[in-house]
Structure formats: structure tokens, C-alpha cells
Design a protein around this motif. Structure first.
Motif, mmCIF file in Angstrom:
data_model
loop_
_atom_site.group_PDB
_atom_site.id
_atom_site.type_symbol
_atom_site.label_atom_id
_atom_site.label_comp_id
_atom_site.label_asym_id
_atom_site.label_seq_id
_atom_site.Cartn_x
_atom_site.Cartn_y
_atom_site.Cartn_z
ATOM 1 N N GLY A 42 83.809 41.660 91.454
ATOM 2 C CA GLY A 42 84.480 42.934 91.193
ATOM 3 C C GLY A 42 83.843 43.765 90.109
ATOM 4 N N SER A 43 82.853 43.212 89.400
ATOM 5 C CA SER A 43 82.156 43.983 88.376
ATOM 6 C C SER A 43 81.391 45.133 89.021
ATOM 7 C CB SER A 43 81.184 43.091 87.601
ATOM 8 O OG SER A 43 81.842 41.972 87.061
ATOM 9 N N ARG A 44 81.225 46.228 88.242
ATOM 10 C CA ARG A 44 80.520 47.404 88.752
ATOM 11 C C ARG A 44 79.401 47.787 87.795
ATOM 12 N NH1 ARG A 44 85.676 47.683 90.525
ATOM 13 N NH2 ARG A 44 86.063 48.599 92.591
ATOM 14 N N TYR A 45 78.222 48.048 88.373
ATOM 15 C CA TYR A 45 77.079 48.434 87.549
ATOM 16 C C TYR A 45 76.349 49.599 88.202
ATOM 17 C CZ TYR A 45 77.953 43.874 85.464
ATOM 18 O OH TYR A 45 78.544 42.801 84.846
ATOM 19 N N PRO A 46 76.382 50.793 87.555
ATOM 20 C CA PRO A 46 75.648 51.932 88.095
ATOM 21 C C PRO A 46 74.163 51.838 87.751
ATOM 22 C CG PRO A 46 76.879 52.579 86.138
ATOM 23 C CD PRO A 46 77.225 51.149 86.414
ATOM 24 N N THR A 47 73.320 51.975 88.744
ATOM 25 C CA THR A 47 71.873 51.936 88.565
ATOM 26 C C THR A 47 71.205 52.360 89.864
ATOM 27 O OG1 THR A 47 69.945 50.510 88.108
ATOM 28 C CG2 THR A 47 71.837 49.486 89.179
ATOM 29 N N SER A 48 69.950 52.734 89.781
ATOM 30 C CA SER A 48 69.200 53.057 90.999
ATOM 31 C C SER A 48 68.392 51.870 91.500
ATOM 32 C CB SER A 48 68.253 54.246 90.745
ATOM 33 O OG SER A 48 67.374 53.943 89.667
ATOM 34 N N LEU A 49 68.440 50.733 90.782
ATOM 35 C CA LEU A 49 67.679 49.556 91.199
ATOM 36 C C LEU A 49 68.623 48.350 91.252
ATOM 37 C CD1 LEU A 49 64.613 49.022 91.838
ATOM 38 C CD2 LEU A 49 64.526 47.864 89.640
ATOM 39 N N ALA A 50 68.793 47.788 92.427
ATOM 40 C CA ALA A 50 69.747 46.696 92.603
ATOM 41 C C ALA A 50 69.432 45.498 91.719
ATOM 42 C CB ALA A 50 69.778 46.270 94.075
ATOM 43 N N GLY A 51 68.158 45.232 91.499
ATOM 44 C CA GLY A 51 67.778 44.095 90.672
ATOM 45 C C GLY A 51 68.278 44.199 89.251
ATOM 46 N N PHE A 52 68.400 45.433 88.747
ATOM 47 C CA PHE A 52 68.933 45.617 87.401
ATOM 48 C C PHE A 52 70.435 45.355 87.369
ATOM 49 C CE2 PHE A 52 65.382 48.578 85.687
ATOM 50 C CZ PHE A 52 64.569 47.467 85.514
ATOM 51 N N ALA A 53 71.143 45.680 88.456
ATOM 52 C CA ALA A 53 72.564 45.344 88.531
ATOM 53 C C ALA A 53 72.750 43.829 88.495
ATOM 54 C CB ALA A 53 73.162 45.922 89.813
ATOM 55 N N LEU A 54 71.901 43.104 89.210
ATOM 56 C CA LEU A 54 71.969 41.639 89.179
ATOM 57 C C LEU A 54 71.635 41.121 87.786
ATOM 58 C CD1 LEU A 54 72.268 38.862 90.408
ATOM 59 C CD2 LEU A 54 69.956 39.072 91.355
ATOM 60 N N TRP A 55 70.643 41.727 87.147
ATOM 61 C CA TRP A 55 70.258 41.327 85.795
ATOM 62 C C TRP A 55 71.451 41.473 84.836
ATOM 63 C CZ3 TRP A 55 65.359 43.780 83.054
ATOM 64 C CH2 TRP A 55 65.150 43.166 81.827
ATOM 65 N N LYS A 56 72.121 42.624 84.886
ATOM 66 C CA LYS A 56 73.275 42.845 84.008
ATOM 67 C C LYS A 56 74.403 41.862 84.334
ATOM 68 C CE LYS A 56 74.648 46.780 82.492
ATOM 69 N NZ LYS A 56 74.241 46.624 81.068
ATOM 70 N N TRP A 57 74.594 41.572 85.614
ATOM 71 C CA TRP A 57 75.654 40.640 86.002
ATOM 72 C C TRP A 57 75.354 39.240 85.495
ATOM 73 C CZ3 TRP A 57 76.506 37.523 90.902
ATOM 74 C CH2 TRP A 57 77.844 37.121 91.011
ATOM 75 N N LEU A 58 74.091 38.831 85.588
ATOM 76 C CA LEU A 58 73.709 37.512 85.075
ATOM 77 C C LEU A 58 73.943 37.434 83.578
ATOM 78 C CD1 LEU A 58 70.409 36.862 87.101
ATOM 79 C CD2 LEU A 58 72.653 35.831 87.488
ATOM 80 N N ASP A 59 73.597 38.505 82.858
ATOM 81 C CA ASP A 59 73.860 38.538 81.419
ATOM 82 C C ASP A 59 75.348 38.397 81.139
ATOM 83 O OD1 ASP A 59 71.212 38.807 80.739
ATOM 84 O OD2 ASP A 59 71.307 40.954 80.267
ATOM 85 N N ALA A 60 76.164 39.117 81.909
ATOM 86 C CA ALA A 60 77.608 39.150 81.665
ATOM 87 C C ALA A 60 78.293 37.838 82.022
ATOM 88 C CB ALA A 60 78.238 40.297 82.450
ATOM 89 N N THR A 61 77.684 37.036 82.882
ATOM 90 C CA THR A 61 78.319 35.786 83.339
ATOM 91 C C THR A 61 77.649 34.539 82.762
ATOM 92 O OG1 THR A 61 76.952 35.910 85.353
ATOM 93 C CG2 THR A 61 79.204 36.786 85.476
#
Length: 458
Positions: A42-61
Motif C-alpha cells: 500500500g505504500s506509494r512512491y512518485p517517480t519516473s523510474l520504477a527501480g527507484f520506487a523499489l529502492w525507496k520501498w526496500l529502504d522503508a522496509t
């Protein structure tokens, strides 16, 4: 947070591999449209590159990667590396974690796929510890066949012990859609585990791996059934327990113990009752559950006592047929040495069926049967005539002995033990024994000798 969001079995270090294409110039420096990626929890991450959204999610979890590696063509890297570092900083990520890229070409042949593996493996080994790194992949911006290739390469690395597969993410982007669902394709690799387990079951009669996978689904289904107020039927769990027991006993080459434990565990389970239970609990695996039952049930003795089950086994033609089925399974599983050792015991069992079936598990009786088969006891003069069938039987026994002894006593042989063509040789011996099992006269003739030898010994 849903269980699928984090694999609690993962161990670090974590490594993130992000696929990167050229994209479209109209989309800006990175070549991809701005969107908000909706993660599995359910987390949301705005970005133009999907890999950066995964990167932020990994950091957050709690799975922050020690390095982020881009897999791309050389031209894509040259065009975008500065924009990547800038965008990472804008998102609060650490640009210093971006490592030199893995340069890839588009895989069009099998050789091209193998060419992708070496640079990825080299990068894995740079971060390898005792447990191996956890490899996360973003497949969103990969080109054509690369996502499929990378999924299978990740599984290949895991099977080799080089890494543990983490998130294999893919952003399902649609033009004009405010949010982009981000799905974890690593769950597809779970199907690969099922495929491997089914193959091991069918080729090597390895029931343990299949039981482990079925158990997870059955446990969850039982819990859901209890929560809804239903009493879950026991048949599926019985089958899974029987499959878990069958694996080690089969591998050890123990036909009696295997039959007893599988029979006791299955109890009164029938195919019909199992089918009904599977429909309620594991409908998606119903056909596989029934196939497993069809393989295990014929290996159970006709009657299995609750106490002293092995000692209570009855020696009859049905029991011999059961052991012959197991012999063929050992051959099919590529275990001719197990089949050969049991083959010898089946010959003794057939003789005792003719001579003394009530005492077939007694050590002394079996030793006497072996002695008679070895033709140690010689009849008084004049010698008794030997039927052609008995000559064939004695010849078979010698062949079994000559094949079995070097395997059982390899440490006593100065020459090397040759196992070449062993499967074919044992298969021929099984066929010869099958032809003799239905005959009565050669076994009765030996039974008379066994009786005489027993009287003389007494």
C-alpha cells in the motif's frame, strides 16, 4: 502489512539490480513518465523510474541495498547516468550506492542468455557472504526478452547458492492512470519450485519436496476452515504426512518400513474421500493430490496393525507383488543398488512363502533359506534330480549374489567395483524373477530341502 510484502527469511546484504532502457526523449531525462507506484503493502512512491520506487520501498522496509546496479546497454548508461544520480538525490536516496553498471545486450539466442549471466554473477560474488546476498530485481523498464531471462537467471543463481531471490518487481503502467500497481513477480518462481518438486516425484519418487509445498497450502486452508466454523477433513493432511514419511524410507531402500508407515498414516483414507477433502481445502492442487495418492496407496500392505505393525505383516502373493512394485520404482528412480539389495530379499521371501510364511521375519529361518539357495546342503546319494525351473532359479540367485556382493562389500575388494550398466542388469534380473514367482514347483522343491535342512540342524 501483508505477508507477501516482506520475505522474513531473507538475509543480507541486499543488492538491487535495476533494468534500464532508453525510454522516450519526450518523457524527460530518464525517458519514462512520472507516476506514483503503488507497492504491495500500500505504500506509494512518485517517480519516473520504477527501480527507484523499489529502492525507496526496500529502504522503508528494512532491506536497504548495499549497492544499486543498473543493467543496460552501454549507450543507455552513457546517456542517463548523471540523470540517475540527480533523480536519486531528489528522492532522498544515496547516489553513492549506484555502482558501475552491468552492460547487457538484447538476448536473441541461448548463447546471448549465457553471456548475460557472467557479468551478473561477477557482481553477485563481489557482495557474497556466508549466506549469499539477497538479489532484488526491477524488471519494469527492461526490453523485450530481458525480464523473462532475468527471472530465470535469478532462479539459477538461487539454485546454485549464489543469492536469495528477493523482490522481482514490475510496474504495470497505463497511460493516463494516476497510480501504477507495482507487483512482485518473484511469486512466479514459487511455481518453479512446484515444477521441480513434481519432476523429482515423478522421476525419483521423491515425495518429501512435494509434501512440503502441499503442507503450506493445506495448513492455511485448515486455518481458514476453522475460522469459518468448519471442521476441516483430515484426508489431505494424512496424505501429506504419508508422503513426508515415504521419502526417507524409499531412499533408504526399506520396503517393509515404507509400507507400514505409509499404511498407518493413510489409515482408512480412500481416493473418493480424499477427492472430496481436496475439493474443500486445496482445489487448485486436487489432481496432484490424487496423483500422489495413486502412487503411495499401492505401496501399502493389505493389512497394517496399529501395534507391532512390521511383526504382524502377512507374507502372501499380494505382499510379494507390493515389493515387486517397489523394485521397479527404485529402478525408475535411478537407484539400482537399492533394487538389487531388496531383490535378494524378495527371492528369500518367495521361498519362505512356500516353506514357512508364518516365520518369514525370523532371522534364523531367513539364514536357513539363504543357505538352501546357496546350495550348501547337499542331498544324500543318489542326488535328487533338479528340475529345469530350479536350475533357472539357482542361476538367478547366483547372478543376484555376484552383482550384490561387490556393492555390499566394496571395501573388501581390491579391484574397483564396476557399476556400469547396473540398471540394465538389475532390470533383467527383476524380469527373470517375475517369470519365476508364479511357478510353484521350483520353490516347493527348495522348500522341501529347507525342511530337511531344518530337521538336520535341529
Amino acid at each position: 502489512m501483508p505477508r507477501q510484502a516482506i520475505n522474513l527469511g531473507e538475509r543480507g546484504p541486499h543488492l538491487l539490480l535495476v533494468n534500464l532502457g532508453l525510454g522516450q526523449d519526450k518523457r524527460g531525462p530518464l525517458g519514462y513518465a512520472e507516476t506514483t507506484y503503488l507497492m504491495p503493502d500500500g505504500s506509494r512512491y512518485p517517480t519516473s523510474l520504477a527501480g527507484f520506487a523499489l529502492w525507496k520501498w526496500l529502504d522503508a522496509t528494512g532491506r536497504s541495498p548495499v549497492a544499486v546496479v543498473f543493467a543496460c546497454t552501454e549507450s543507455a548508461w552513457n546517456q542517463k547516468q548523471e540523470a540517475l544520480r540527480k533523480h536519486a538525490a531528489e528522492l532522498g536516496l544515496e547516489p553513492s550506492k549506484i555502482s558501475p553498471p552491468v552492460i547487457l545486450g538484447l538476448p536473441q539466442t541461448l548463447e546471448d542468455v549465457w553471456a548475460m549471466i557472467e557479468p551478473m554473477e561477477s557482481r553477485l560474488r563481489a557482495y557474497h557472504d556466508a549466506a549469499g546476498p539477497v538479489l532484488h530485481l526491477d524488471l519494469t523498464h527492461a526490453f523485450r526478452a530481458i525480464p523473462l531471462a532475468h527471472l530465470l537467471i535469478a532462479l539459477y543463481f538461487q539454485e546454485r547458492g549464489l543469492a536469495t531471490v528477493g523482490v522481482c518487481g514490475y510496474g504495470v503502467f497505463q497511460e493516463g492512470q494516476a497510480e501504477t500497481p507495482y507487483i512482485d513477480l518473484s511469486h512466479l518462481l514459487h511455481l518453479a519450485r512446484w515444477a521441480q518438486a513434481v519432476r523429482s516425484f515423478r522421476e525419483r519418487f521423491d515425495t518429501t519436496g512435494l509434501a512440503g509445498l502441499l503442507e503450506q497450502y493445506e495448513r492455511e486452508a485448515r486455518h481458514a476452515a476453522v475460522q469459518s466454523g468448519m471442521i476441516p477433513p483430515p484426508e489431505v493432511r494424512r496424505l501429506i504426512s504419508a508422503a513426508r514419511l515415504a521419502g526417507p524410507y524409499f531412499a533408504a531402500g526399506l520396503p517393509l518400513e515404507l509400507g507400514v508407515h505409509v499404511g498407518q498414516t493413510l489409515g482408512q483414507t480412500t481416493r473418493e474421500s480424499l477427492e472430496k477433502a481436496a475439493t474443500k481445502l486445496v482445489a487448485a492442487q486436487q489432481s496432484l493430490v490424487l496423483e500422489l495418492f495413486d502412487a503411495l496407496h499401492p505401496l501399502t500392505p493389505g493389512q497394517v496393525a496399529k501395534k507391532s505393525a512390521k511383526a504382524s505383516l502377512v507374507l502372501d502373493k499380494q505382499e510379494l507383488a507390493r515389493q515387486m512394485r517397489l523394485l521397479k520404482l527404485w529402478l525408475q528412480a535411478g537407484l539400482p543398488e537399492r533394487a538389487l539389495l531388496v531383490l535378494r530379499e524378495v527371492v528369500i521371501n518367495r521361498l519362505l512363502l512356500a516353506a514357512n510364511p508364518e516365520s518369514w521375519l525370523e532371522h534364523g529361518i531367513r539364514e536357513q533359506a539363504e543357505t538352501v539357495l546357496n546350495d550348501v546342503f547337499r542331498p544324500e546319494e543318489p542326488p535328487l534330480p533338479s528340475s529345469p525351473e530350479l536350475k533357472v532359479l539357482r542361476s538367478l540367485w547366483r547372478e543376484i549374489t555376484n552383482r550384490r556382493n561387490p556393492l555390499a562389500h566394496a571395501g573388501m575388494c581390491k579391484s574397483e567395483v564396476d557399476v556400469g550398466q547396473l540398471s540394465e542388469a538389475v532390470e533383467e534380473l527383476v524380469e527373470k524373477l517375475e517369470a519365476l514367482l508364479e511357478l510353484d514347483e521350483p520353490w516347493q522343491e527348495l522348500a522341501r530341502q529347507l525342511s530337511t535342512s531344518g530337521e538336520g540342524k535341529a
